[in-house]
Design a protein around this motif. Structure first.
Motif, PDB file in Angstrom:
ATOM      1  N   LYS A  21       9.836  30.930   7.772  1.00  0.00           N
ATOM      2  CA  LYS A  21       9.330  29.333   8.040  1.00  0.00           C
ATOM      3  C   LYS A  21      11.031  29.011   7.004  1.00  0.00           C
ATOM      4  O   LYS A  21      11.124  28.381   7.858  1.00  0.00           O
ATOM      5  CB  LYS A  21       8.235  28.745   7.295  1.00  0.00           C
ATOM      6  CG  LYS A  21       7.251  29.259   8.665  1.00  0.00           C
ATOM      7  CD  LYS A  21       6.214  28.903   7.802  1.00  0.00           C
ATOM      8  CE  LYS A  21       4.901  29.446   8.411  1.00  0.00           C
ATOM      9  NZ  LYS A  21       3.266  28.836   8.156  1.00  0.00           N
TER      10      LYS A  21
ATOM     11  N   LYS B 292      14.433  30.424   8.712  1.00  0.00           N
ATOM     12  CA  LYS B 292      14.110  30.501   9.782  1.00  0.00           C
ATOM     13  C   LYS B 292      14.841  31.996   9.978  1.00  0.00           C
ATOM     14  O   LYS B 292      15.527  32.077  10.458  1.00  0.00           O
ATOM     15  CB  LYS B 292      15.388  29.397  10.118  1.00  0.00           C
ATOM     16  CG  LYS B 292      15.259  28.648  10.015  1.00  0.00           C
ATOM     17  CD  LYS B 292      13.794  27.514  10.987  1.00  0.00           C
ATOM     18  CE  LYS B 292      14.072  25.716   9.462  1.00  0.00           C
ATOM     19  NZ  LYS B 292      12.795  25.499   9.702  1.00  0.00           N
TER      20      LYS B 292
ATOM     21  N   ASP C 183       8.733  28.024  13.922  1.00  0.00           N
ATOM     22  CA  ASP C 183       9.302  26.978  14.835  1.00  0.00           C
ATOM     23  C   ASP C 183       8.533  26.582  15.785  1.00  0.00           C
ATOM     24  O   ASP C 183       8.528  25.491  16.423  1.00  0.00           O
ATOM     25  CB  ASP C 183      10.277  26.220  14.544  1.00  0.00           C
ATOM     26  CG  ASP C 183      11.196  25.422  12.850  1.00  0.00           C
ATOM     27  OD1 ASP C 183      10.362  25.522  12.486  1.00  0.00           O
ATOM     28  OD2 ASP C 183      12.676  25.013  13.126  1.00  0.00           O
ATOM     29  N   LYS C 184       8.186  28.076  16.673  1.00  0.00           N
ATOM     30  CA  LYS C 184       7.707  28.392  17.556  1.00  0.00           C
ATOM     31  C   LYS C 184       6.328  29.165  17.504  1.00  0.00           C
ATOM     32  O   LYS C 184       5.619  29.242  18.439  1.00  0.00           O
ATOM     33  CB  LYS C 184       8.502  29.250  18.283  1.00  0.00           C
ATOM     34  CG  LYS C 184       9.604  27.936  19.226  1.00  0.00           C
ATOM     35  CD  LYS C 184      10.712  29.233  19.924  1.00  0.00           C
ATOM     36  CE  LYS C 184      11.380  28.405  20.621  1.00  0.00           C
ATOM     37  NZ  LYS C 184      12.619  29.057  21.185  1.00  0.00           N
ATOM     38  N   SER C 185       6.196  29.448  16.691  1.00  0.00           N
ATOM     39  CA  SER C 185       4.598  30.508  16.422  1.00  0.00           C
ATOM     40  C   SER C 185       4.310  30.668  15.030  1.00  0.00           C
ATOM     41  O   SER C 185       4.820  30.061  14.210  1.00  0.00           O
ATOM     42  CB  SER C 185       4.950  32.320  16.638  1.00  0.00           C
ATOM     43  OG  SER C 185       5.785  32.893  16.297  1.00  0.00           O
ATOM     44  N   LYS C 186       3.033  31.323  14.462  1.00  0.00           N
ATOM     45  CA  LYS C 186       2.256  31.506  13.609  1.00  0.00           C
ATOM     46  C   LYS C 186       2.790  32.908  13.391  1.00  0.00           C
ATOM     47  O   LYS C 186       2.926  33.781  14.001  1.00  0.00           O
ATOM     48  CB  LYS C 186       0.562  31.072  13.575  1.00  0.00           C
ATOM     49  CG  LYS C 186       0.904  29.266  14.129  1.00  0.00           C
ATOM     50  CD  LYS C 186      -1.031  29.036  14.352  1.00  0.00           C
ATOM     51  CE  LYS C 186      -1.228  27.831  14.562  1.00  0.00           C
ATOM     52  NZ  LYS C 186      -0.791  26.767  13.538  1.00  0.00           N
TER      53      LYS C 186
ATOM     54  N   ASN D 101       1.683  34.684  18.535  1.00  0.00           N
ATOM     55  CA  ASN D 101       0.605  33.985  17.971  1.00  0.00           C
ATOM     56  C   ASN D 101      -0.508  35.044  18.141  1.00  0.00           C
ATOM     57  O   ASN D 101      -1.913  34.396  18.969  1.00  0.00           O
ATOM     58  CB  ASN D 101       0.395  33.004  19.026  1.00  0.00           C
ATOM     59  CG  ASN D 101       1.097  31.854  18.448  1.00  0.00           C
ATOM     60  OD1 ASN D 101       1.210  31.510  17.219  1.00  0.00           O
ATOM     61  ND2 ASN D 101       2.265  30.760  19.443  1.00  0.00           N
TER      62      ASN D 101
ATOM     63  N   GLU E  52       1.203  22.619  15.002  1.00  0.00           N
ATOM     64  CA  GLU E  52       2.109  23.176  14.056  1.00  0.00           C
ATOM     65  C   GLU E  52       3.715  23.367  14.382  1.00  0.00           C
ATOM     66  O   GLU E  52       4.673  22.694  13.536  1.00  0.00           O
ATOM     67  CB  GLU E  52       1.653  24.259  13.672  1.00  0.00           C
ATOM     68  CG  GLU E  52       0.673  24.355  13.716  1.00  0.00           C
ATOM     69  CD  GLU E  52       0.246  24.016  12.363  1.00  0.00           C
ATOM     70  OE1 GLU E  52       0.902  24.176  11.478  1.00  0.00           O
ATOM     71  OE2 GLU E  52      -0.929  23.292  11.917  1.00  0.00           O
ATOM     72  N   THR E  53       4.342  23.038  15.396  1.00  0.00           N
ATOM     73  CA  THR E  53       5.900  23.978  15.229  1.00  0.00           C
ATOM     74  C   THR E  53       6.106  22.454  15.798  1.00  0.00           C
ATOM     75  O   THR E  53       5.788  21.286  16.818  1.00  0.00           O
ATOM     76  CB  THR E  53       5.995  25.216  16.794  1.00  0.00           C
ATOM     77  OG1 THR E  53       5.724  24.238  17.806  1.00  0.00           O
ATOM     78  CG2 THR E  53       5.353  25.817  16.349  1.00  0.00           C
TER      79      THR E  53
ATOM     80  N   ASP F  34       6.842  19.978   6.324  1.00  0.00           N
ATOM     81  CA  ASP F  34       6.995  21.464   6.572  1.00  0.00           C
ATOM     82  C   ASP F  34       6.818  21.962   4.859  1.00  0.00           C
ATOM     83  O   ASP F  34       6.836  22.951   3.835  1.00  0.00           O
ATOM     84  CB  ASP F  34       8.014  22.405   6.920  1.00  0.00           C
ATOM     85  CG  ASP F  34       7.825  23.621   7.554  1.00  0.00           C
ATOM     86  OD1 ASP F  34       6.530  23.687   8.194  1.00  0.00           O
ATOM     87  OD2 ASP F  34       8.331  23.956   7.958  1.00  0.00           O
TER      88      ASP F  34
END
Length: 456
Positions: free
Chosen positions: A230, A233, A255-258, A309, A381-382, A445
């Protein structure tokens, strides 16, 4: 590889030609089961020309137009059956490039050649993924493992033999991959990652586009990987086994998924102190194949990753499987929760507008504006989801406010003036909303990252 263009046309060996003795099909197209493939009835002269081209003869475009007709020739050129350039038919990438060309994937080989991948673990899964990425032509691969080859590894770990027993896995695997494809860079790192700091240092030393994680220890490794990827990146894909089940995923996109630790319940209470995990080669190869496909999609920019995800828990022998999703409610996947949230959100904002209309307190619009952003920050979240939600909230909130203000004070304004005012105010507020939301996202974040490290 394409070498040159000229006016002479030859057959593309990667474009199949079939015949039933009466008609011909060229290239790959349509749905074979539906009978939509275009068929050609060739004259004797055209068949003779085709036979000579099969044997390697080349013809000018003018000659082929004369024999085949302009429309048919242009059709076959479009299909890629007749080509006026040379292609690689023998090299390690020749079949791959043909596949990309037929499927119109674009400059995939160039993208793969520029990619860098870090593979954590060179066992039954990691060694197979490493081979897949090597033959795809990924430009730089870094292999990380601390273990040596043992005879018990040979039931599932690709490329190791009895002659390699006792040798370091990364050294053996690195040498064999270099022998298969000397066009790429193979780095090796003999180490056991025992802390978040060591993993972070490794990611700094070997910069990469993607991490393949096949390790399941130490117990907090998934948390470390999530934190670092995270922060830096970096995308990653994970695949491990647990008991008789394979766990494939998630595919993490910053920034798009967990990440894994946000989906799977990674506990800190229990740790394996003894016990050897049973394994089958066919299970490992299945996991490796899925991970390799995900890696290809990310690095080549083709298709949509399958495990974003979610984690697939699967017993491929029995044929049972289930998906594990993030622990918190995903409003994008839950229409009811999304509808409830939207209604509460908009009712709250409308309530502030009404309060302002009746009280004329000058600070109320600012409170509502900040709340429209905070709703987005604490629900999603994202950064993409947060900015999108904040923009929607802001637009609706500003419209509420403008309608209220105009109804109270706009009797001297014309319709055009009102529309221009609305457009200008919403545009300016949207720019500020994007900026403020992104700044607050970064602060949240960073704060979560600091707190999680201090608690760990």
């Amino acid at each position: 590889m394409i070498n040159k263009y000229n006016n002479d046309y030859r057959l593309n060996v990667f474009s199949p030609i079939t015949t039933d003795g009466k008609e011909y099909t060229f290239g790959i197209e349509g749905d074979l089961s539906s009978g939509t493939v275009k068929k050609y009835a060739l004259t004797k002269e055209q068949e003779s020309t085709l036979e000579e081209m099969i044997n390697g003869k080349e013809y000018t475009k003018e000659y082929l137009i004369e024999k085949w007709g302009k429309e048919t020739l242009e059709d076959l050129i479009k299909k890629g059956t007749f080509i006026n350039y040379q292609i690689d038919t023998e090299g390690i990438y020749s079949r791959s490039k043909a596949y990309y060309s037929i499927n119109k994937y674009g400059n995939v080989q160039e993208k793969l050649s520029a990619a860098k991948v870090l593979i954590l673990g060179c066992g039954g899964i990691g060694s197979h993924v490493a081979w897949n990425l090597t033959v795809l032509g990924v430009g730089e691969i870094t292999l990380v493992d601390f273990d040596v080859v043992e005879e018990s590894n040979l039931n599932r770990q690709l490329l190791y033999t009895k002659d390699d027993i006792g040798n370091q896995k990364v050294e053996v695997l690195g040498e064999k991959l270099k022998a298969i494809n000397p066009n790429i860079v193979i780095n090796i790192k003999k180490m056991k990652i025992s802390s978040s700091e060591e993993l972070d240092e490794l990611c700094k030393q070997y910069t990469c586009n993607l991490i393949i994680k096949t390790l399941d220890s130490p117990k907090d490794f998934s948390k470390w990987l999530d934190e670092i990827c995270k922060l830096r990146k970096i995308c990653y894909i994970t695949g491990i086994t647990t008991s008789i089940h394979s766990l494939i995923g998630p595919t993490f996109i910053p920034d798009k998924s967990k990440g894994f630790s946000e989906i799977f319940n990674v506990g800190t209470e229990f740790e394996t102190i003894v016990g050897t995990m049973p394994s089958l080669g066919i299970v490992m190869y299945h996991i490796s194949s899925e991970i390799s496909q995900e890696a290809f999609k990310i690095l080549a920019g083709v298709g949509t990753p399958k495990y974003i995800n979610k984690i697939l828990a699967e017993d491929i022998i029995i044929g049972k499987s289930m998906y594990i999703y993030p622990k918190n409610i995903n409003l994008e996947k839950d229409p009811l929760s999304k509808a409830i949230f939207s209604n509460v959100n908009f009712m709250f904002l409308f309530g502030i507008v009404l309060a302002f209309a009746f009280t004329q307190l000058p600070w109320l619009p600012l409170v509502g504006y900040l709340c429209s952003i905070l709703f987005a920050l604490f629900t999603y979240e994202t950064i993409q989801e947060r900015v999108k939600c904040a923009l929607v909230n802001n637009t609706i909130y500003m419209l509420f406010n403008l309608v209220t203000v105009i109804s109270l004070n706009g009797e001297n304004l014309g319709i055009l003036e009102i529309l221009i005012s609305i457009l200008i105010i919403i545009s300016i507020s949207s720019i500020f909303t994007c900026f403020i939301t992104q700044i607050l996202h970064i602060i949240l974040d960073k704060t979560k990252h600091i707190l999680s490290r201090s608690n760990g």
